[in-house]
Scaffold this active site. Structure first.
Site, PDB file in Angstrom:
ATOM      1  CG  HIS A 105      -9.647 -38.883 -27.780  1.00 36.83           C
ATOM      2  ND1 HIS A 105     -10.746 -38.855 -28.614  1.00 36.83           N
ATOM      3  CD2 HIS A 105      -9.768 -40.028 -27.082  1.00 36.83           C
ATOM      4  CE1 HIS A 105     -11.494 -39.918 -28.417  1.00 36.83           C
ATOM      5  NE2 HIS A 105     -10.917 -40.651 -27.477  1.00 36.83           N
ATOM      6  CB  SER A 159      -4.920 -45.716 -28.490  1.00 31.47           C
ATOM      7  OG  SER A 159      -6.145 -45.122 -28.138  1.00 31.47           O
ATOM      8  CE  LYS A 211     -10.897 -56.748 -31.095  1.00 34.53           C
ATOM      9  NZ  LYS A 211      -9.617 -56.679 -31.809  1.00 34.53           N
ATOM     10  CG  ASP A 212     -14.828 -51.044 -27.267  1.00 36.34           C
ATOM     11  OD1 ASP A 212     -13.911 -51.864 -27.112  1.00 36.34           O
ATOM     12  OD2 ASP A 212     -14.641 -49.819 -27.343  1.00 36.34           O
ATOM     13  CD  GLU A 253     -15.927 -55.867  -0.175  1.00 34.01           C
ATOM     14  OE1 GLU A 253     -15.697 -57.060   0.101  1.00 34.01           O
ATOM     15  OE2 GLU A 253     -17.012 -55.467  -0.616  1.00 34.01           O
TER      16      GLU A 253
END
Length: 424
Positions: A214, A218, A242-243, A286
Site C-alpha cells: 500500500h 500495486s 472480482k476477488d 510433499e
C-alpha cells in the site's frame, strides 16, 4: 476528536472516533485507488490470505486433539479421523489446505515474475514475499513430520541429516534440531512447537507485505505506474467483487478435493506408523517441495565440494536468488507483454520448474521413457542447470540486448486504446 470527524455513525462511529480501525479499513480496502487493468492473476494474493486464515483456524482445532509424543502421535491422528466430531473434515481441510496455499503462492510468484512486480520501487515488497515463502516451507516441513508415519519419520531423518554436510557447525545444528542424538520425542515436540508458532510469524510478515504494497502501490499487467485518476478505480466494489468471484471458484475446487479426493495430494506410505528399522523404498517430500528436492539430488561433486554439500548449497541458492532478482534483471521494461524474448524464456522456465517437480518424485536411476541412455538424474541436471542459467545469465543479458515493444503512455491507453484516451 469530535463526533463529526468520523464517516460512520452510531456505535461504529463512536468506536471509530476513539480507535479509527473502520476508517483505516475503508481507506486501505475501500477507496484505495488500484490500477483499472487488473486481470484474474491478481486474485491469488487474496486467495493466499484466505488459505493462511483457513490453515490457522483448522490448525488450532487440530492442536486441541493432537498428542506430540512419539508413542501417541500416530494414534491421535487416527482418533481425530475416527472419533472426534468432524475431525476428519478439519484434518482434510488442513492437509489439503497446505497444497492449495502453495498453489496460490506459486501462481502469485510466477505472476510477479511475468509482470516484473519485483522491480523498483517494489524490491522490499518482493523480498518480504520471499521471506513468506521460506517460512511456509519450514512450516510445511514441520507439519509433515507430525503424523509420525513412515514418510514423516524418514523425511525428517533425511532433511535434518543434510545439515551435517555443513563444515564445523553441521553436526551441532543436527543435534539441536533433534534435541538429542537421534530423532525421537524431543524432535517431535520441537517440530510441533515450531509448526504451531510459525504461522503467526507468517501473519506478521504478511502484514508488513501488505503495508509495503500500500506504500508503493500495486503493479499491473502493463507495468506502468498510474499517472492520473483515470488510471485507477476504488478497490471496492470493483476488486472486492472480482476477488469474491475468484474465491468462489477456488473454494469449489478446494471442496471437491477435500470431499472427493482428500488423499490425492498425500503419500500412502505416511499411513503406516513410523518404524526406524524399516526404510521406505523411496523417500520423497510433499509435491510443493519436489523441485528443490530435485535440485538437491541433481548436483554432482564440484571441485573440492562433495555432492551432498553442493546439493544443499544449490537448493538454498535456488530460493535465495529470488532476493536479488530485482538487481539481476537489467531491463527497463517491467511487463513481459512488451518483452517478446523474455516471454518465451519465461514459459521455458515454467516448464523447467514442472519438470524439476517430476524429477523430484522419481528415483534418480529410473530410465526416462524406457531409454537406456537417459535417466531421471540426467534430466534433473539439465533442468537444474537451466534454472540457474535463467536467473544468473539470461536475466542480466536480456535487459541489455532484448528488443522490446512500445509501452503505452498510460494504463488507460492500454485499456481503451490511444484514440479513446484522447477523447477522454
Amino acid at each position: 476528536m469530535s463526533s463529526e470527524s468520523s464517516k460512520f455513525t452510531g456505535l461504529v462511529g463512536w468506536v471509530d472516533n476513539r480507535l479509527p480501525v473502520f476508517s483505516y479499513v475503508h481507506k486501505e480496502y475501500g477507496e484505495y485507488p488500484t490500477p483499472r487493468n487488473f486481470n484474474y492473476w491478481w486474485n491469488f494474493g487474496a486467495l493466499a490470505m484466505f488459505c493462511l486464515t483457513v490453515m490457522i483456524v483448522s490448525g488450532i482445532f487440530l492442536a486441541m486433539q493432537y498428542q506430540p509424543n512419539t508413542q501417541m502421535a500416530f494414534e491421535s491422528i487416527q482418533r481425530i479421523m475416527r472419533d472426534v466430531n468432524y475431525g476428519w473434515l478439519m484434518r482434510y481441510i488442513h492437509m489439503n489446505g497446505a497444497s492449495f496455499f502453495f498453489i496460490a503462492v506459486y501462481i502469485h510468484i510466477f505472476r510477479g515474475l511475468y509482470y516484473g512486480s519485483y522491480k523498483s520501487p517494489r524490491e522490499l515488497l518482493w523480498m518480504l514475499g520471499v521471506v513468506i515463502l521460506l517460512l511456509m516451507m519450514a512450516t510445511s516441513f514441520f507439519g509433515y513430520v507430525l503424523p509420525w508415519g513412515q514418510m514423516s519419520f524418514w523425511g525428517a531423518t533425511v532433511i535434518t541429516n543434510l545439515f551435517s554436510a555443513i563444515p564445523i557447525v553441521g553436526d551441532p545444528i543436527v543435534t539441536w534440531l533433534w534435541g538429542g542424538f537421534a530423532i525421537d520425542n524431543p524432535t517431535l515436540n520441537r517440530f510441533y512447537a515450531l509448526h504451531y508458532l510459525l504461522p503467526f510469524v507468517i501473519v506478521g510478515v504478511v502484514g508488513l507485505h501488505v503495508v509495503a504494497l500500500h506504500v508503493t502501490g500495486s503493479n499491473n499487467p502493463t507495468g506502468i505506474e498510474p499517472k492520473s485518476s483515470q488510471d485507477t478505480v476504488p478497490f471496492h466494489p470493483y476488486y472486492t467483487l472480482k476477488d469474491s468471484f475468484g474465491l468462489s471458484v477456488f473454494v469449489i475446487i478446494y471442496a471437491l478435493i477435500v470431499f472427493y479426493a482428500p488423499e490425492s495430494l498425500g503419500e500412502a506410505e505416511n499411513y503406516v506408523p513410523a518404524n526406524s528399522l524399516q526404510t521406505p523404498a523411496e523417500i520423497v517430500p510433499e509435491w510443493y517441495l519436489l523441485p528443490y528436492y530435485a535440485i538437491l539430488r541433481s548436483v554432482p561433486d564440484l571441485l573440492i565440494i562433495d555432492a551432498k554439500l553442493a546439493g544443499i548449497i544449490a537448493m538454498f541458492v535456488s530460493i535465495l536468488v529470488l532476493f536479488v532478482l530485482p538487481w539481476l534483471d537489467t531491463s527497463k521494461v517491467r511487463s513481459a507483454r512488451y518483452r517478446p524474448t523474455y516471454k518465451k524464456f519465461f514459459w521455458v522456465f515454467v516448464v523447467v520448474c514442472f519438470v524439476l517437480g517430476w524429477v523430484g518424485a522419481h528415483p534418480p536411476n529410473e530410465k526416462v521413457f524406457g531409454l537406456e541412455w537417459l535417466e531421471v538424474i540426467d534430466v534433473g541436471r539439465i533442468t537444474t542447470f537451466y534454472y540457474f542459467f535463467h536467473f544468473f545469465v539470461l536475466f542480466p543479458l536480456l535487459g541489455k540486448f532484448e528488443k522490446t515493444k512500445p509501452v503505452p503512455n498510460s494504463i488507460t491507453e492500454s485499456v481503451l486504446g490511444a484514440s479513446a484516451t484522447e477523447k477522454v
